[in-house]
Design a protein around this motif. Sequence first.
Motif, PDB file in Angstrom:
ATOM      1  N   GLN A  76       1.187  -1.272   0.002  1.00 39.17           N
ATOM      2  CA  GLN A  76       0.108  -0.087   0.036  1.00 39.17           C
ATOM      3  C   GLN A  76       1.249   1.713   0.136  1.00 39.17           C
ATOM      4  O   GLN A  76       0.723   2.431  -0.765  1.00 39.17           O
ATOM      5  N   GLU A  77       1.695   0.538   0.480  1.00 41.62           N
ATOM      6  CA  GLU A  77       3.327   2.232   0.800  1.00 41.62           C
ATOM      7  C   GLU A  77       3.160   2.949  -0.576  1.00 41.62           C
ATOM      8  O   GLU A  77       3.489   4.116  -1.520  1.00 41.62           O
ATOM      9  N   GLN A  78       3.725   1.762  -1.444  1.00 39.20           N
ATOM     10  CA  GLN A  78       4.453   1.339  -2.791  1.00 39.20           C
ATOM     11  C   GLN A  78       4.043   1.860  -3.189  1.00 39.20           C
ATOM     12  O   GLN A  78       3.359   3.308  -4.184  1.00 39.20           O
ATOM     13  N   ILE A  79       2.065   1.649  -3.684  1.00 32.82           N
ATOM     14  CA  ILE A  79       1.313   2.582  -4.327  1.00 32.82           C
ATOM     15  C   ILE A  79       1.075   3.848  -4.326  1.00 32.82           C
ATOM     16  O   ILE A  79       1.161   4.604  -4.887  1.00 32.82           O
ATOM     17  N   GLU A  80       1.009   4.547  -2.168  1.00 36.78           N
ATOM     18  CA  GLU A  80       0.595   5.271  -2.587  1.00 36.78           C
ATOM     19  C   GLU A  80       1.732   6.218  -3.006  1.00 36.78           C
ATOM     20  O   GLU A  80       2.024   7.815  -3.432  1.00 36.78           O
ATOM     21  N   TYR A  81       3.265   6.030  -2.848  1.00 35.63           N
ATOM     22  CA  TYR A  81       4.081   6.226  -3.530  1.00 35.63           C
ATOM     23  C   TYR A  81       4.333   6.492  -4.659  1.00 35.63           C
ATOM     24  O   TYR A  81       4.816   7.570  -5.252  1.00 35.63           O
TER      25      TYR A  81
END
Length: 170
Positions: free
Chosen positions: A157-162
């Motif tokens: 999820q953090e990668q998608i947001e980034y």
Amino acid sequence: MCVCLGTIEDVDTEFNWYYEASKKCCSAIKKEGDIVKCKKENKVLKSIVPRFRLKIIVYDNTDDATFVLFEKEVQKMLNKSASELLDIQEMKGDRYGFLEAFTQLLGKKLLFKVDIPSKHTSGTNRNFTVINSMDDQKLIDKWMGLYMKIESERYKQEQIEYESVKDVEG
């Protein structure tokens, strides 16, 4: 409430390892002259019993915290009651000293279910009361599997947001 996997690194010897309690409700006592009363029920007590209140330092590979263990949990780990250990200490003439029995706790890896006070804010009070603890390896493995799955999902999820922030700034 929170569950964490941690290793007992130390026993906090700054505080006494037991308290005197009401036999009936396990609450601490208060002394008013020669009279002993239960703090919770404010009733005069005929007899009292020592109960564990042991502070341990637990490390979970990210940070450490102080966990407070009470009678049930310490007795489960040591197979002795506070009363039994106090009798041993008194025979040695050292009622308040550090108990040798506590050294067997050091290095133990356990799952701890701890109470997180509702007013707790990160970084302030790092004393947490242990509600339950266990060293069952199958349960620890199951917990680790769930933990790793949650962490993997959080990372994705953090990668998608980034990536979406990069696209907007882009």
